[in-house]
Scaffold this motif. Structure first.
Motif, mmCIF file in Angstrom:
data_model
loop_
_atom_site.group_PDB
_atom_site.id
_atom_site.type_symbol
_atom_site.label_atom_id
_atom_site.label_comp_id
_atom_site.label_asym_id
_atom_site.label_seq_id
_atom_site.Cartn_x
_atom_site.Cartn_y
_atom_site.Cartn_z
ATOM 1 N N ARG A 252 32.017 40.248 42.078
ATOM 2 C CA ARG A 252 31.968 41.470 43.279
ATOM 3 C C ARG A 252 33.314 40.419 43.627
ATOM 4 N NH1 ARG A 252 29.470 44.550 48.711
ATOM 5 N NH2 ARG A 252 30.758 46.335 48.578
ATOM 6 N N GLU A 253 34.530 41.218 44.265
ATOM 7 C CA GLU A 253 35.144 41.384 44.638
ATOM 8 C C GLU A 253 35.488 42.066 45.815
ATOM 9 O OE1 GLU A 253 38.858 38.722 42.667
ATOM 10 O OE2 GLU A 253 39.642 40.451 42.645
ATOM 11 N N ALA A 254 35.309 42.699 46.771
ATOM 12 C CA ALA A 254 35.272 43.228 47.648
ATOM 13 C C ALA A 254 36.592 43.440 48.268
ATOM 14 C CB ALA A 254 34.197 43.089 48.645
ATOM 15 N N ASN A 255 37.372 42.255 49.051
ATOM 16 C CA ASN A 255 38.641 42.175 49.254
ATOM 17 C C ASN A 255 39.103 40.590 48.453
ATOM 18 O OD1 ASN A 255 37.603 42.483 52.075
ATOM 19 N ND2 ASN A 255 35.854 41.418 51.702
ATOM 20 N N PRO A 256 39.707 42.011 47.166
ATOM 21 C CA PRO A 256 40.772 41.037 46.844
ATOM 22 C C PRO A 256 42.114 40.184 47.325
ATOM 23 C CG PRO A 256 40.073 43.453 46.185
ATOM 24 C CD PRO A 256 39.906 42.891 47.322
ATOM 25 N N ARG A 259 46.113 43.148 48.277
ATOM 26 C CA ARG A 259 45.916 44.835 48.953
ATOM 27 C C ARG A 259 46.809 46.154 48.318
ATOM 28 N NH1 ARG A 259 50.558 45.734 54.326
ATOM 29 N NH2 ARG A 259 52.695 45.999 52.263
ATOM 30 N N HIS A 260 47.426 45.145 47.214
ATOM 31 C CA HIS A 260 47.502 46.259 46.418
ATOM 32 C C HIS A 260 46.446 46.710 45.142
ATOM 33 C CE1 HIS A 260 51.617 46.829 48.111
ATOM 34 N NE2 HIS A 260 51.825 45.034 47.364
ATOM 35 N N VAL A 261 45.527 46.045 45.417
ATOM 36 C CA VAL A 261 44.018 45.835 44.311
ATOM 37 C C VAL A 261 43.388 46.258 44.999
ATOM 38 C CG1 VAL A 261 42.734 44.319 42.516
ATOM 39 C CG2 VAL A 261 45.142 44.304 42.746
ATOM 40 N N GLY A 262 42.192 47.201 44.511
ATOM 41 C CA GLY A 262 41.083 47.187 44.965
ATOM 42 C C GLY A 262 39.374 46.775 45.334
ATOM 43 N N PRO A 263 38.775 46.954 45.393
ATOM 44 C CA PRO A 263 37.319 45.747 45.335
ATOM 45 C C PRO A 263 37.079 46.766 44.101
ATOM 46 C CG PRO A 263 37.571 47.064 47.324
ATOM 47 C CD PRO A 263 38.901 48.105 46.622
ATOM 48 N N ARG A 264 36.147 45.579 43.458
ATOM 49 C CA ARG A 264 35.243 46.267 42.509
ATOM 50 C C ARG A 264 34.503 45.000 42.090
ATOM 51 N NH1 ARG A 264 39.373 46.661 36.487
ATOM 52 N NH2 ARG A 264 37.531 47.083 35.326
ATOM 53 N N THR A 265 33.187 45.621 41.538
ATOM 54 C CA THR A 265 32.359 44.859 40.722
ATOM 55 C C THR A 265 31.793 45.032 40.010
ATOM 56 O OG1 THR A 265 31.360 44.881 43.103
ATOM 57 C CG2 THR A 265 30.030 44.611 41.092
ATOM 58 N N LYS A 266 31.272 43.759 38.375
ATOM 59 C CA LYS A 266 30.825 43.382 37.320
ATOM 60 C C LYS A 266 29.669 43.156 37.395
ATOM 61 C CE LYS A 266 35.069 42.707 34.193
ATOM 62 N NZ LYS A 266 34.566 44.200 34.354
ATOM 63 N N VAL A 292 25.800 57.350 43.564
ATOM 64 C CA VAL A 292 25.647 57.369 44.411
ATOM 65 C C VAL A 292 25.679 55.993 45.473
ATOM 66 C CG1 VAL A 292 23.095 56.231 45.749
ATOM 67 C CG2 VAL A 292 23.704 58.855 44.707
ATOM 68 N N VAL A 293 25.865 54.834 44.442
ATOM 69 C CA VAL A 293 26.057 53.572 44.560
ATOM 70 C C VAL A 293 27.996 53.720 44.999
ATOM 71 C CG1 VAL A 293 26.321 51.020 44.081
ATOM 72 C CG2 VAL A 293 24.187 52.719 43.465
ATOM 73 N N VAL A 294 28.440 53.694 44.232
ATOM 74 C CA VAL A 294 30.395 53.981 44.798
ATOM 75 C C VAL A 294 30.877 54.698 46.377
ATOM 76 C CG1 VAL A 294 32.380 54.671 44.018
ATOM 77 C CG2 VAL A 294 30.648 53.594 42.542
ATOM 78 N N ASN A 295 29.676 55.729 46.563
ATOM 79 C CA ASN A 295 29.679 56.433 47.681
ATOM 80 C C ASN A 295 29.415 55.480 48.983
ATOM 81 O OD1 ASN A 295 30.905 58.608 45.732
ATOM 82 N ND2 ASN A 295 28.432 59.729 45.962
ATOM 83 N N GLU A 296 28.158 55.207 48.592
ATOM 84 C CA GLU A 296 27.738 53.756 49.850
ATOM 85 C C GLU A 296 28.671 52.917 50.211
ATOM 86 O OE1 GLU A 296 26.483 51.596 53.223
ATOM 87 O OE2 GLU A 296 25.417 53.905 52.372
ATOM 88 N N LEU A 297 29.511 52.391 49.068
ATOM 89 C CA LEU A 297 30.639 51.378 48.821
ATOM 90 C C LEU A 297 31.772 51.523 48.935
ATOM 91 C CD1 LEU A 297 29.093 49.116 46.353
ATOM 92 C CD2 LEU A 297 28.769 49.330 48.594
ATOM 93 N N ARG A 298 32.276 53.255 49.233
ATOM 94 C CA ARG A 298 33.319 53.440 49.819
ATOM 95 C C ARG A 298 34.253 54.066 48.123
ATOM 96 N NH1 ARG A 298 30.009 54.802 53.369
ATOM 97 N NH2 ARG A 298 30.326 54.626 55.500
ATOM 98 N N GLY A 299 34.189 54.274 47.452
ATOM 99 C CA GLY A 299 35.041 54.293 46.210
ATOM 100 C C GLY A 299 34.888 52.562 45.688
ATOM 101 N N GLU A 300 34.299 52.104 45.873
ATOM 102 C CA GLU A 300 34.991 50.592 44.792
ATOM 103 C C GLU A 300 34.780 50.668 43.943
ATOM 104 O OE1 GLU A 300 32.792 46.002 44.691
ATOM 105 O OE2 GLU A 300 32.982 47.337 47.319
ATOM 106 N N LYS A 301 35.028 50.222 42.103
ATOM 107 C CA LYS A 301 35.023 50.206 41.441
ATOM 108 C C LYS A 301 33.567 49.205 40.457
ATOM 109 C CE LYS A 301 40.023 51.501 39.806
ATOM 110 N NZ LYS A 301 40.795 50.902 39.407
ATOM 111 N N GLN A 355 42.437 40.656 37.721
ATOM 112 C CA GLN A 355 41.117 40.981 38.499
ATOM 113 C C GLN A 355 39.780 41.245 37.353
ATOM 114 O OE1 GLN A 355 39.985 44.809 40.276
ATOM 115 N NE2 GLN A 355 39.863 43.902 42.320
ATOM 116 N N ASN A 356 40.494 41.835 36.093
ATOM 117 C CA ASN A 356 39.905 42.201 35.722
ATOM 118 C C ASN A 356 39.242 40.930 34.868
ATOM 119 O OD1 ASN A 356 37.720 44.014 33.885
ATOM 120 N ND2 ASN A 356 38.580 43.386 31.947
ATOM 121 N N VAL A 357 39.683 40.051 34.336
ATOM 122 C CA VAL A 357 39.521 38.707 33.294
ATOM 123 C C VAL A 357 38.803 37.536 34.238
ATOM 124 C CG1 VAL A 357 41.804 37.721 33.833
ATOM 125 C CG2 VAL A 357 40.313 37.215 31.840
ATOM 126 N N ARG A 358 38.907 37.566 35.979
ATOM 127 C CA ARG A 358 38.910 37.171 36.923
ATOM 128 C C ARG A 358 37.802 36.742 37.093
ATOM 129 N NH1 ARG A 358 42.882 37.236 40.352
ATOM 130 N NH2 ARG A 358 41.519 39.308 41.253
#
Length: 428
Positions: A252-256, A259-266, A292-301, A355-358
């Motif tokens: 998870r990268e909740a705080n990239p 600021r131009h990159v949004g939070p994302r989780t694999k 439901v998970v995305v909504n709780e995390l405020r739109g995180e990918k 971000q994706n490869v990281r």
């Protein structure tokens, strides 16, 4: 044994227990500590300006609380010595043997040292009243800390209270006296898309419980922890709760960093059931569960991928949504892989600012290099890797040789010194 009477002791313990929502045993412990502090202050007052008491002087004293007789005694553990230097800590062997002939030097005995009821009784009541409230707060903090230590690593409901610098102070519910207990949500544990308005509720991951010197247990909570994602999926996907589907890994990268990159989780999932699609189970019909998970995390990918025991397949899946042509495990021991993708998939595989490869690298535990399949020269790349590995091996071998030389020099120096010492002794 003498006793200092405390009329109404039993009823007082019950009332305090109910008022402060504390077990009776905790109230009794607080009373013992308060009474011992009262005895200590009484003794200090008796010897004012005539004797200096060290800080640990009264460590061998304790209070015996007798609830049934409604009173207490002060007991002292003394060491048996030949000659008494301090009557509070020592007792003579001769004196003890008059009662117990088998006593020996160095043994310990517990003696009743309770003062008379008169002056000490009044002073003890005053001191106990002053100290008891503090001791009760200490007991409450201790119980609250134990409660939350058991909840460490779980997800709780929290309410935003106020802001302190860049942290959000949140309120968690507690069952011990405190309707709410404060917890800190540091800046690094916050989500960039969260709106921390006062009294807004959030699900938070209890990351750490540490003991605070003044304000009780210090709780650190997180909205950025991978544990929160695991909880949300387990709560939303019955197959995970039933252990039909298991979560193997989360990156998870909740705080990239930008600021131009949004939070994302694999998140990598798997199942042993042939008829179950673990990815589909997590996503749900028309994406209902993952939404439901995305909504709780405020739109995180969130990318849900299938785990595989085969590293090539796993790495390929982890780079989703990019389409991978080939995975080359160029250095399996060093867990290094080259990923070949078409030119039009390069930016998608790498992701915005990498971000994706990281995240794929963190999820799989492999070092991943994305290559354009049309420009890839496998032989040249392999030669580069072998050269790098050889260079690393040479450096390691050189370091080992230097270490061996240093050991040999040390041994030779020791031999020389020994020989010189022997020669000197012979000449003498």
């Amino acid at each position: 044994m003498s006793i200092v009477a405390l009329p109404g002791l039993k009823k007082m313990i019950e009332e305090i227990s109910q008022t402060h929502n504390l077990p009776k045993s905790a109230v009794q412990q607080a009373l013992r500590e308060a009474l011992l502090k009262g005895y200590e202050r009484y003794r200090r007052a008796q010897r004012l300006d005539r004797f200096h008491f060290e800080e640990d002087y009264f460590d061998n004293f304790e209070v015996d609380l007798d609830v049934e007789e409604e009173g207490f005694r002060v007991l002292s553990t003394k060491t048996i010595v030949e000659e008494v230097g301090n009557t509070d800590h020592h007792i003579s062997l001769k004196e003890v043997q008059e009662v117990a002939s088998e006593a020996q030097l160095g043994d310990s005995v517990v003696l009743d040292v309770t003062p008379d009821q008169g002056e000490f009784g009044r002073m003890a009541a005053i001191q106990t009243k002053q100290v008891l409230s503090q001791k009760l707060r200490d007991q409450q903090r201790k119980l609250v800390q134990e409660e939350f230590e058991e909840l460490e690593g779980t997800v709780l409901q929290a309410r935003a209270l106020r802001f302190e610098r860049q942290s959000v102070i949140m309120a968690l519910s507690s069952g011990f006296g405190h309707p709410e207990v404060e917890a800190e949500l540091p800046k690094r544990e916050q989500l960039p898309n969260d709106n921390y308005r006062i009294n807004t509720t959030f699900k938070v991951f209890l990351k750490k419980v540490r003991e605070g010197p003044h304000r009780g247990p210090q709780l650190v909570v997180s909205r950025a922890s991978a544990g929160l994602v695991v909880y949300l999926f387990a709560n939303e996907v019955p197959e995970i709760e039933d252990e039909v589907v298991r979560i193997v890994a989360v990156a998870r990268e909740a705080n990239p960093p930008s600021r131009h990159v949004g939070p994302r989780t694999k998140i990598a999932v798997d199942t042993l059931e042939r008829d179950v699609d673990p990815v589909g189970a997590c996503i749900g019909a028309r994406g209902s569960r993952i939404q439901v998970v995305v909504n709780e995390l405020r739109g995180e990918k969130i990318d849900v991928i299938r785990w595989s025991p085969d590293p090539s397949t796993y790495i390929s899946n982890a780079l989703s949504p990019a389409r991978v042509e080939q995975v080359l495990l160029v250095n399996p021991e060093g867990r290094q892989a080259h990923i070949l993708v078409p030119e039009d998939q390069l930016s998608l595989a790498i992701g915005k600012e990498g971000q994706n490869v990281r995240l794929a690298a963190r999820l799989t535990g492999w070092k991943i290099d994305i290559k354009d399949v049309a420009k890839y020269d496998q032989e040249a790349e392999q030669r580069k890797i072998q050269a790098a590995m050889q260079a690393a091996a040479d450096v390691e071998e050189e370091q080992e040789d230097d270490y061996e030389d240093e050991v040999v020099d040390t041994l030779n120096l020791a031999d020389s010194e020994a020989q010189a010492e022997t020669t000197s002794q012979e000449e003498e």
